[in-house]
Motif scaffolding. Structure first.
Motif, PDB file in Angstrom:
ATOM      1  N   ALA A 292       0.381  -0.740  -0.155  1.00  0.00           N
ATOM      2  CA  ALA A 292       0.015  -0.242   0.265  1.00  0.00           C
ATOM      3  C   ALA A 292       0.478   1.804  -0.206  1.00  0.00           C
ATOM      4  O   ALA A 292       0.455   2.350  -0.956  1.00  0.00           O
ATOM      5  CB  ALA A 292      -1.000  -0.422   0.795  1.00  0.00           C
ATOM      6  N   VAL A 293       1.769   1.244   0.645  1.00  0.00           N
ATOM      7  CA  VAL A 293       2.703   2.306   0.756  1.00  0.00           C
ATOM      8  C   VAL A 293       3.378   2.563  -0.056  1.00  0.00           C
ATOM      9  O   VAL A 293       3.673   3.892  -0.704  1.00  0.00           O
ATOM     10  CB  VAL A 293       4.209   1.912   2.589  1.00  0.00           C
ATOM     11  CG1 VAL A 293       4.964   3.205   1.985  1.00  0.00           C
ATOM     12  CG2 VAL A 293       2.833   2.572   3.901  1.00  0.00           C
ATOM     13  N   ARG A 294       4.132   1.390  -1.181  1.00  0.00           N
ATOM     14  CA  ARG A 294       4.763   1.509  -2.207  1.00  0.00           C
ATOM     15  C   ARG A 294       3.677   2.213  -2.942  1.00  0.00           C
ATOM     16  O   ARG A 294       4.244   2.662  -4.083  1.00  0.00           O
ATOM     17  CB  ARG A 294       5.358   0.127  -2.899  1.00  0.00           C
ATOM     18  CG  ARG A 294       6.810  -0.347  -1.371  1.00  0.00           C
ATOM     19  CD  ARG A 294       6.947  -1.663  -2.006  1.00  0.00           C
ATOM     20  NE  ARG A 294       7.586  -0.981  -3.122  1.00  0.00           N
ATOM     21  CZ  ARG A 294       8.064  -2.103  -4.114  1.00  0.00           C
ATOM     22  NH1 ARG A 294       6.942  -3.065  -4.188  1.00  0.00           N
ATOM     23  NH2 ARG A 294       9.257  -2.460  -4.164  1.00  0.00           N
ATOM     24  N   GLU A 295       3.118   1.841  -3.247  1.00  0.00           N
ATOM     25  CA  GLU A 295       1.279   2.314  -3.997  1.00  0.00           C
ATOM     26  C   GLU A 295       1.359   3.424  -4.101  1.00  0.00           C
ATOM     27  O   GLU A 295       1.209   4.384  -5.082  1.00  0.00           O
ATOM     28  CB  GLU A 295       0.401   1.528  -4.625  1.00  0.00           C
ATOM     29  CG  GLU A 295       1.112  -1.022  -5.392  1.00  0.00           C
ATOM     30  CD  GLU A 295      -0.866  -0.947  -4.558  1.00  0.00           C
ATOM     31  OE1 GLU A 295       0.260  -2.161  -5.072  1.00  0.00           O
ATOM     32  OE2 GLU A 295      -1.175  -0.503  -4.080  1.00  0.00           O
ATOM     33  N   ALA A 296       1.351   4.037  -2.878  1.00  0.00           N
ATOM     34  CA  ALA A 296       0.884   5.889  -2.598  1.00  0.00           C
ATOM     35  C   ALA A 296       1.861   6.297  -3.483  1.00  0.00           C
ATOM     36  O   ALA A 296       1.960   7.525  -3.302  1.00  0.00           O
ATOM     37  CB  ALA A 296       0.617   5.330  -1.047  1.00  0.00           C
ATOM     38  N   VAL A 297       2.894   6.214  -2.766  1.00  0.00           N
ATOM     39  CA  VAL A 297       4.214   7.144  -3.442  1.00  0.00           C
ATOM     40  C   VAL A 297       4.480   6.651  -4.747  1.00  0.00           C
ATOM     41  O   VAL A 297       5.322   7.965  -4.989  1.00  0.00           O
ATOM     42  CB  VAL A 297       5.986   6.306  -2.354  1.00  0.00           C
ATOM     43  CG1 VAL A 297       6.981   6.784  -2.887  1.00  0.00           C
ATOM     44  CG2 VAL A 297       5.436   6.695  -1.218  1.00  0.00           C
TER      45      VAL A 297
ATOM     46  N   VAL B 164       8.272   7.305  -7.849  1.00  0.00           N
ATOM     47  CA  VAL B 164       9.416   7.037  -6.857  1.00  0.00           C
ATOM     48  C   VAL B 164       8.879   5.832  -6.631  1.00  0.00           C
ATOM     49  O   VAL B 164       7.771   5.153  -5.961  1.00  0.00           O
ATOM     50  CB  VAL B 164       9.620   8.039  -6.480  1.00  0.00           C
ATOM     51  CG1 VAL B 164      11.044   7.231  -5.734  1.00  0.00           C
ATOM     52  CG2 VAL B 164      10.313   9.233  -6.388  1.00  0.00           C
ATOM     53  N   THR B 165       9.646   4.534  -6.836  1.00  0.00           N
ATOM     54  CA  THR B 165       9.464   2.943  -6.618  1.00  0.00           C
ATOM     55  C   THR B 165      10.444   2.736  -5.290  1.00  0.00           C
ATOM     56  O   THR B 165      11.658   3.198  -5.698  1.00  0.00           O
ATOM     57  CB  THR B 165       9.813   1.726  -7.644  1.00  0.00           C
ATOM     58  OG1 THR B 165       9.104   2.448  -8.838  1.00  0.00           O
ATOM     59  CG2 THR B 165       9.727   0.733  -6.765  1.00  0.00           C
ATOM     60  N   LEU B 166       9.763   2.223  -3.921  1.00  0.00           N
ATOM     61  CA  LEU B 166      10.780   2.110  -3.021  1.00  0.00           C
ATOM     62  C   LEU B 166      11.105   0.440  -2.404  1.00  0.00           C
ATOM     63  O   LEU B 166      10.331  -0.497  -3.378  1.00  0.00           O
ATOM     64  CB  LEU B 166       9.460   2.824  -2.145  1.00  0.00           C
ATOM     65  CG  LEU B 166       9.214   3.592  -1.185  1.00  0.00           C
ATOM     66  CD1 LEU B 166       8.704   4.395  -0.413  1.00  0.00           C
ATOM     67  CD2 LEU B 166      10.584   4.917  -1.473  1.00  0.00           C
ATOM     68  N   THR B 167      12.703   0.379  -2.322  1.00  0.00           N
ATOM     69  CA  THR B 167      12.656  -0.442  -2.351  1.00  0.00           C
ATOM     70  C   THR B 167      12.659  -0.856  -0.268  1.00  0.00           C
ATOM     71  O   THR B 167      13.378  -0.375   0.656  1.00  0.00           O
ATOM     72  CB  THR B 167      14.373  -0.922  -2.590  1.00  0.00           C
ATOM     73  OG1 THR B 167      13.998  -0.723  -4.335  1.00  0.00           O
ATOM     74  CG2 THR B 167      14.818  -2.339  -2.465  1.00  0.00           C
ATOM     75  N   PRO B 168      12.604  -2.270   0.203  1.00  0.00           N
ATOM     76  CA  PRO B 168      12.494  -2.565   1.028  1.00  0.00           C
ATOM     77  C   PRO B 168      13.882  -2.886   1.758  1.00  0.00           C
ATOM     78  O   PRO B 168      14.850  -2.972   0.633  1.00  0.00           O
ATOM     79  CB  PRO B 168      11.622  -4.030   1.192  1.00  0.00           C
ATOM     80  CG  PRO B 168      10.356  -4.063   0.183  1.00  0.00           C
ATOM     81  CD  PRO B 168      11.827  -3.434  -0.842  1.00  0.00           C
ATOM     82  N   GLU B 169      14.075  -2.779   2.954  1.00  0.00           N
ATOM     83  CA  GLU B 169      15.785  -2.520   3.568  1.00  0.00           C
ATOM     84  C   GLU B 169      15.891  -3.822   4.217  1.00  0.00           C
ATOM     85  O   GLU B 169      17.117  -4.289   3.967  1.00  0.00           O
ATOM     86  CB  GLU B 169      16.016  -0.919   4.478  1.00  0.00           C
ATOM     87  CG  GLU B 169      17.237  -0.926   4.033  1.00  0.00           C
ATOM     88  CD  GLU B 169      18.103  -1.495   5.294  1.00  0.00           C
ATOM     89  OE1 GLU B 169      19.199  -1.870   4.858  1.00  0.00           O
ATOM     90  OE2 GLU B 169      17.201  -1.822   6.679  1.00  0.00           O
ATOM     91  N   PRO B 170      15.474  -4.218   4.956  1.00  0.00           N
ATOM     92  CA  PRO B 170      15.618  -5.360   5.318  1.00  0.00           C
ATOM     93  C   PRO B 170      15.362  -6.390   4.759  1.00  0.00           C
ATOM     94  O   PRO B 170      15.241  -6.769   3.221  1.00  0.00           O
ATOM     95  CB  PRO B 170      14.402  -5.331   6.743  1.00  0.00           C
ATOM     96  CG  PRO B 170      13.418  -3.988   6.615  1.00  0.00           C
ATOM     97  CD  PRO B 170      13.821  -3.829   5.134  1.00  0.00           C
TER      98      PRO B 170
END
Ligand code: EPU
Length: 357
Positions: free
Chosen positions: A324-329, A335-341
């Motif tokens: 949901a957060v990635r889609e909203a951003v 911009v595409t966010l990539t999980p860090e952990p």
């Protein structure tokens, strides 16, 4: 028969700071290097999946894990040498990172103070090249020792060989970490005797100014960092989380300029390679996800980049919020966010998690 330091069918909830429930078929409590060697040559270990676990503070556990989880608890820290320029400190993989930093400061070897308070173990520090407030482990890493669990051989890597980047290293990039091929056993840091404060990070400079401190001592910087972290980053023991859930995205300079034209207050940091790093927390906040929940998980109200488990969350809840957060951003900023952990998934477990979502 498995050695007595191996337990079977272990609930991993207490071993990951996001407190996601999952079961490990085997959990080996490694307190001595010899135990690694015993396992490496054990017939039941051969050919089985394995995962090397530190503090579990940068980990998303996707589901049950068929194989061996090696929980690194080897302790020990000492000064191993010095030359005209540096002091060399060795720390065993299982030492708590922040306690190690506090020990270096108490012992009169400053340098790591900006990294105080980062959860997790010393052995995990090089894997994602931990960093905070303008300093990264790579600034001081000298070399590390690891055991190749496939061959039972010890290897030593110089910092340069570890290919450390932003929250990245050879261990992540080559898939060594997820394959459980190498267990880091000891890390050596090299701290310059000519100490200089690193206080340019905006928040650090602002807090020092507010506190009226002009020439801070290392311990004062550590105090400032500790106070800043306490304001923004939830203590996993009180509110389970895995630190920053997304990396700060790097984008082309032209794209960053266009975004900043539309959103002048978007924090953007030019990188040596010509790209620009954007603040993921800002993007999430301005996509209206700061402090918002979806089911039992949410984006933290004091730091939008931290995904928190408000109680009873499962992997599929994390997946749903992450999506949901990635889609909203993406919808708002492109911009595409990539999980860090690191994502620990058993092939079967991951499928189950997907099927249940
Ligand atoms: N910001 C917002 N909204 C927020 C939070 C921050 O707009 O809710 C803005 C801030 O105003 C600031 C910018 O975003 O201009 C950056 O925020 P911050 O300084 O808090 O750092 P960050 O980029 O969000 C990174 C690391 C953290 C590290 C801090 C401090 C990553 C993925 N995260 O966060 O590391 O503690 O800097 O140095 O690089 C971790 O890796 O797990 C971690 C917690």
């Amino acid at each position: 028969m498995l050695p007595d330091f191996v337990a079977s069918q272990v609930d991993l909830t207490p071993y990951n700071t996001l407190a996601l429930p999952a079961r490990a078929e085997f959990l080996a409590h490694i307190q001595r290097i010899e135990q690694l060697a015993i396992l490496a040559s054990h017939p039941e270990f051969a050919g089985r999946r394995r995962f090397v676990l530190g503090g579990g503070s940068n980990l998303i556990v996707a589901g049950d894990f068929g194989g061996f989880v090696l929980r690194m608890g080897i302790l020990g820290k000492r000064r191993i040498g010095e030359d005209a320029t540096y002091t060399y400190l060795a720390v065993a993989a299982g030492e708590n990172w922040s306690d190690f930093v506090a020990w270096t400061l108490d012992s009169g070897w400053p340098g790591l103070e900006n990294l105080i308070g980062i959860p997790g173990t010393a052995g995990a520090a090089p894997i994602q090249n931990i960093g905070a407030y303008g300093v990264e482990a790579s600034d001081f890493l000298y070399r590390l020792t690891a055991l190749d669990l496939a061959r039972g051989e010890t290897i030593t890597l110089d910092a340069h060989d570890c290919a450390l980047g932003y929250r990245d290293s050879l261990f992540k990039r080559e898939g060594w970490h997820l394959s459980g091929r190498y267990a880091i056993t000891e890390v050596v840091f090299r701290l310059p005797k000519a100490w200089r404060p690193r206080i340019a990070y905006r928040e650090v400079a602002a807090k020092l100014a507010r506190d009226g401190i002009e020439n801070p001592a290392p311990a004062q910087i550590a105090q400032v960092i500790t106070a800043l972290r306490a304001q923004k980053l939830p203590d996993p023991r009180q509110l389970p989380n895995a630190g920053s859930f997304f990396q700060n995205p790097k984008v082309f300079a032209g794209f960053a300029a266009a975004l900043r034209h539309a959103h002048p207050d978007l924090p953007a940091y030019p990188q040596p390679d010509g790209s620009v790093k954007l603040a993921a927390a800002w993007l999430i906040e301005h996509a209206d996800w700061k402090g918002r929940n979806l089911g039992p998980v949410g984006m933290y109200e004091q730091q939008a980049l931290v995904l928190v488990n408000r109680g009873g969350a499962r992997f599929r809840d994390v997946q749903n919020l992450s999506r949901a957060v990635r889609e909203a951003v993406f919808a708002r900023f492109g911009v595409t966010l990539t999980p860090e952990p690191v994502l620990l998934q058993d092939d079967d477990g991951a499928e189950n998690a997907e099927a249940n979502a």
